[in-house]
Every structure is written in C-alpha cells, then in structure tokens.
Write a protein that holds these residues in place. Structure first.
Motif, PDB file in Angstrom:
ATOM      1  N   ILE A   7       0.606  -1.039  -0.221  1.00  0.00           N
ATOM      2  CA  ILE A   7      -0.075  -0.453  -0.016  1.00  0.00           C
ATOM      3  C   ILE A   7       0.690   0.944  -0.269  1.00  0.00           C
ATOM      4  O   ILE A   7       0.522   2.541  -0.558  1.00  0.00           O
ATOM      5  CB  ILE A   7      -0.947  -0.204   1.264  1.00  0.00           C
ATOM      6  N   ASP A   8       2.014   1.268   0.471  1.00  0.00           N
ATOM      7  CA  ASP A   8       2.891   2.275   0.554  1.00  0.00           C
ATOM      8  C   ASP A   8       3.359   2.766  -0.411  1.00  0.00           C
ATOM      9  O   ASP A   8       3.620   3.767  -0.781  1.00  0.00           O
ATOM     10  CB  ASP A   8       3.836   2.081   2.188  1.00  0.00           C
ATOM     11  N   SER A   9       3.553   1.699  -1.258  1.00  0.00           N
ATOM     12  CA  SER A   9       4.806   1.442  -2.758  1.00  0.00           C
ATOM     13  C   SER A   9       3.792   1.957  -3.326  1.00  0.00           C
ATOM     14  O   SER A   9       4.195   3.056  -4.723  1.00  0.00           O
ATOM     15  CB  SER A   9       5.003   0.109  -2.764  1.00  0.00           C
ATOM     16  N   ILE A  10       2.094   1.444  -3.344  1.00  0.00           N
ATOM     17  CA  ILE A  10       0.752   2.202  -4.875  1.00  0.00           C
ATOM     18  C   ILE A  10       1.315   3.777  -4.595  1.00  0.00           C
ATOM     19  O   ILE A  10       0.886   4.205  -5.015  1.00  0.00           O
ATOM     20  CB  ILE A  10      -0.215   1.366  -4.334  1.00  0.00           C
ATOM     21  N   ARG A  11       1.229   3.757  -2.825  1.00  0.00           N
ATOM     22  CA  ARG A  11       0.842   5.374  -3.031  1.00  0.00           C
ATOM     23  C   ARG A  11       1.669   6.202  -3.792  1.00  0.00           C
ATOM     24  O   ARG A  11       1.674   7.575  -3.995  1.00  0.00           O
ATOM     25  CB  ARG A  11       1.134   6.393  -1.675  1.00  0.00           C
ATOM     26  N   LYS A  12       3.255   5.770  -3.636  1.00  0.00           N
ATOM     27  CA  LYS A  12       4.124   6.702  -4.126  1.00  0.00           C
ATOM     28  C   LYS A  12       4.354   6.513  -5.858  1.00  0.00           C
ATOM     29  O   LYS A  12       4.192   7.626  -6.835  1.00  0.00           O
ATOM     30  CB  LYS A  12       5.401   5.844  -3.884  1.00  0.00           C
TER      31      LYS A  12
END
Length: 229
Positions: A7-12
């Motif tokens: 989820i954190d990677s997708i945010r970027k």
C-alpha cells in the motif's frame, strides 16, 4: 513483503502499479494480493498491530459514520467522494494513515472452563461447515473426494481475549491449542463483545456464560502463536 508495504509503495506511484489513479483499481490489486496470501497459506506472526487489513471495512464505517453500512471500504469511500475515483484514492490514504495508527488501550482475558469448551463442542448455538477430503475407489483408481462436515467453530479452544482499541471499538480474539483466531468485526461496547448479540456475534454465543474475565493494562499485546485472519 506485507500488504502494508504494498500500500505504501502504491501511494508513491499509483499509475505504475494500478494503471490509473483509481480506488477501484486499488481494490482489485489488493484483493488479488490477499487471495495469493490465502492460497500460499501465509500466516501473521504473534503481533496484532497494525491491525490486519481486513479490519479496514469496519474502520471506514467508523470514520465515515456509516455504522450500518454493508458496503466494503472502497465503495464507502467512493460514495463519500461522489464517484470520483482519484479523489477516493487519496481519501483512502487519509483514512489508512489513521487505521495503521490504531493500537490497544487494555484487554481482558478469560480462560475457558470445561463448560465453555463443552458449549462450543456441542454446536447447539453455533457451528462451522468445513471441507474434508476422503479417499474413495481402489488402486489404481484411488482419488480424493471433497465433502463438507459440520464441526465446532473453534477446535481445541483455550481462552478468549477482548481488546479495547484507541478508537471507540473492541475486538475479539480466540486462542486455540494451535493459533490465535480473530473476529473481523468491531464491537461498540464491551457488553456486546462479551455477550450474546447475534451480529456481530459476541463471545458467549460460542462459549456460553463466561465469568472468568481478567483485566490487563498496557499498550501492547503479543501472542506466542500465529494469528489467523
């Protein structure tokens, strides 16, 4: 890598992972990731926090003040953004940032009595239908056949935990001989979590009257067994 890292990677770079800045695309991506986890039999270690992502449904209901909604987190958020997919995607992340900060205030533990365990095993009030493989035929034509059998909700239960969160909600966890099984619902009060309410079901639905609750204070809780979601 955990779903939180994903989820954190997708945010970027949402377009790189999802193809578009869309909460529906995010839902499909995460559904696929969780399906792969289930297929591989992935297990969570004994740390309960951050909460398993499956609690995001009830957390979204709490934050958006939709206590009776039967919709999943993505549909709730999308409707709150009047159908705007990109706005809903970023609204998800606002809610998610609060979700992963939820922690414990205190908890209660009840060691189950013989009567509690018998209540579960008798299956008069609740039961589970589980798949079971049986062998049929004779060599060289032996094959596995799948059937379904009725059984207790919990196999070899030991104790039950009620956990008060740092938001106004409570959750239940049942310890068995082999693991920790959590109920994926928020309860509005300790009475509902401990009691016999039918939706979501409280502890006494499964184990009958429980009078051995003991309160523990502290900001963390760790289990020595894997957590099953």
């Amino acid at each position: 890598m955990s779903i939180y890292n994903i989820i954190d990677s997708i945010r970027k770079a949402p377009a790189l992972y999802l193809g578009s800045k869309s909460i529906t695309s995010l839902l499909h991506y995460l559904d696929g990731y969780q399906a792969a986890e289930r297929e591989l039999g992935a297990k969570r270690n004994g740390e309960l926090f951050p909460l398993p992502f499956q609690y995001m449904h009830d957390y979204t209901k709490y934050r958006l003040k939709n206590p009776r909604s039967a919709m999943g987190w993505s549909e709730q958020i999308l409707r709150s953004c009047n159908g705007d997919e990109e706005e809903a995607l970023w609204r998800f992340y606002e809610l998610y940032d609060g979700f992963i900060r939820v922690r414990m205030r205190r908890y209660w533990k009840a060691v189950l009595s013989e009567d509690n365990i018998a209540w579960n095993n008798q299956m008069e009030h609740a039961y589970m239908i589980r798949p079971q493989k049986i062998e049929s035929g004779t060599d060289p034509y032996t094959y596995n056949e799948l059937t379904y059998v009725k059984g207790p909700v919990y196999l070899d239960p030991v104790s039950v935990y009620m956990i008060e969160l740092t938001i106004p909600a409570y959750i239940l966890a049942v310890e068995t001989a082999s693991d920790i099984q959590i109920k994926l619902s928020f309860y509005a009060s300790p009475e509902l979590a401990k009691g016999t309410g039918h939706f979501p079901e409280g502890a006494e639905i499964y184990f009958g009257p429980i009078d051995s609750w003991e309160e523990f204070t502290g900001r963390t809780i760790s289990f020595r067994k894997n957590i099953v979601v």
